[in-house]
Design an enzyme around this catalytic site. Structure first.
Site, short mmCIF file in Angstrom:
data_model
loop_
_atom_site.label_atom_id
_atom_site.label_comp_id
_atom_site.label_asym_id
_atom_site.label_seq_id
_atom_site.Cartn_x
_atom_site.Cartn_y
_atom_site.Cartn_z
CE LYS A 82 82.35 6.44 33.23
NZ LYS A 82 83.79 6.18 32.91
CG HIS A 125 82.35 -2.32 36.35
ND1 HIS A 125 82.51 -1.35 37.31
CD2 HIS A 125 83.08 -1.92 35.28
CE1 HIS A 125 83.32 -0.40 36.83
NE2 HIS A 125 83.69 -0.72 35.62
CB SER A 156 79.00 9.35 34.71
OG SER A 156 80.37 9.09 34.51
P1 A3P Z 1 81.84 12.03 35.42
O1 A3P Z 1 81.59 11.40 34.09
O2 A3P Z 1 80.56 12.41 36.12
O3 A3P Z 1 82.80 13.16 35.38
P2 A3P Z 1 84.59 5.15 36.76
O4 A3P Z 1 85.98 5.30 37.19
O5 A3P Z 1 83.76 4.25 37.62
O6 A3P Z 1 84.47 4.86 35.30
O7 A3P Z 1 83.87 6.56 37.01
C1 A3P Z 1 84.19 7.69 36.25
C2 A3P Z 1 83.55 8.88 36.88
O8 A3P Z 1 84.27 9.19 38.09
C3 A3P Z 1 83.62 10.12 36.00
O9 A3P Z 1 82.49 10.92 36.36
C4 A3P Z 1 84.93 10.73 36.47
O10 A3P Z 1 85.08 12.08 36.16
C5 A3P Z 1 84.78 10.52 37.98
N1 A3P Z 1 86.07 10.59 38.71
C6 A3P Z 1 87.22 9.98 38.42
N2 A3P Z 1 88.18 10.34 39.28
C7 A3P Z 1 87.62 11.22 40.14
C8 A3P Z 1 88.10 11.97 41.26
N3 A3P Z 1 89.36 11.89 41.65
N4 A3P Z 1 87.23 12.77 41.90
C9 A3P Z 1 85.94 12.86 41.51
N5 A3P Z 1 85.43 12.18 40.46
C10 A3P Z 1 86.25 11.37 39.78
#
Ligand code: A3P
Length: 304
Positions: free
Chosen positions: A56, A117, A147
């Protein structure tokens, strides 16, 4: 967008939440540990690129950025398959016929980009031996915790969790999948002194995406024209990725990822933790954070 059959996931029977078991001192989903010998023996190639994050922290975002850079800003090419098929998630072990990241990675021709991860001690040794380039993205602990909490609610394969306060205590104690956030970000911060690792921050990517995308391109030895750069910035914005079925995990069956509980592309901001932490939780958190991070040069922004 119409999906090809191979782009659609097929859910196995009722999907069960995993349980965590110890793996070299780190709590990990039991399915990963059951395949541990094969994962540990994974053969990295010298031209592999590894993307690594604590869950996340912005993994999907950096994956899309890297794929766009590697494809010269051609969004059509990046729409060839969902994220996890373009960039296999090494240790993901789902029941058949769903993904095995390991098998996908093994079958992929070079040059490969692989996601993990893992904390440094869990990364298969061949990545270090082959001197592979690695990109690590770290996110401030408070937003990362929030998140992760929402992700546990929507992902039916994650372990069962309690309410937010309980989750927060478990998260601080490192009793979640992939273990302690502190050990993770610190381990990779140290590793970059002896290995080709580009260490990025989610908050910097939010503040100045063009600058961070340029850093990635330079690290990969590629030049981006202004027009390609601006295409990548646009294509990898939160709004674009939220609407992109090849990047927003909407192709995963809803029996596994239930976006009605919380969308995968949830908020994508810095500072959402303020909507979740009570004053008391925040004070307790700040105290523990100060202790755990007192002897590192690693610093984070919790608001922009
Ligand atoms: P939130 O839950 O705070 O919205 P991962 O890809 O490591 O699982 O992380 C997911 C997190 O990254 C989520 O955060 C998601 O919304 C955010 N995320 C994914 N794409 C993004 C982007 N283009 N810009 C900003 N945040 C992004």
């Amino acid at each position: 967008m119409d999906l090809k059959p191979e782009q659609k996931g097929v859910a196995p029977g009722p999907f069960k939440r995993t349980v965590l078991v110890d793996c070299k001192g780190v709590p990990m989903p039991k399915e990963t540990v059951e395949h541990w010998d094969r994962i540990w023996a994974f053969q990295a190639r010298p031209d592999d690129l590894l993307i690594c994050t604590y869950p996340k922290a912005g993994t999907t975002w950096i994956q899309e950025i890297v794929d766009m850079i590697q494809n010269g800003g051609d969004a059509q090419k990046c729409a060839r398959a969902p994220t996890d098929k373009r960039i296999p998630y090494l240790e993901l072990c789902l029941p058949k016929p769903l993904s095995s990241g390991l098998e996908d990675a093994e079958a992929m021709p070079s040059p490969r980009t692989i996601k993990s991860h893992f904390s440094v001690q869990l990364l298969p040794p061949s990545f270090w031996e082959q001197n592979c380039k690695m990109i690590y993205v770290a996110r401030n602990i408070k937003d990362n915790a929030v998140s992760y909490f929402h992700f546990h609610l929507m992902n039916k394969g994650m372990p069962e969790i309690g309410p937010w306060d309980q989750f927060l205590q478990d998260f601080i104690a490192g009793k979640v999948a992939y273990g302690s956030w502190f050990d993770h970000v610190r381990g990779w911060w140290k590793a970059k002194d002896r290995h080709p690792i580009l260490y990025l921050f989610y908050e910097d990517m939010k503040k100045d995406p063009a600058q961070e995308i340029q850093k990635v391109a330079k690290f990969l030895g590629l030049e981006l024209s202004e027009s390609v750069l601006s295409k990548i910035v646009q294509h990898t914005s939160f709004e674009s990725m939220k609407a992109n079925p090849m990047a927003n995990y909407s192709t995963v069956p809803s029996s596994i990822l239930d976006h009605t509980v919380s969308p995968f592309m949830r908020k994508g901001i810095v500072g959402d933790w303020k909507e979740h932490f009570t004053v008391a939780q925040n004070e307790q958190f700040d105290d523990i954070y100060a202790q755990k991070m007192r002897d590192t040069s690693l610093t984070f922004q919790t608001q922009l």
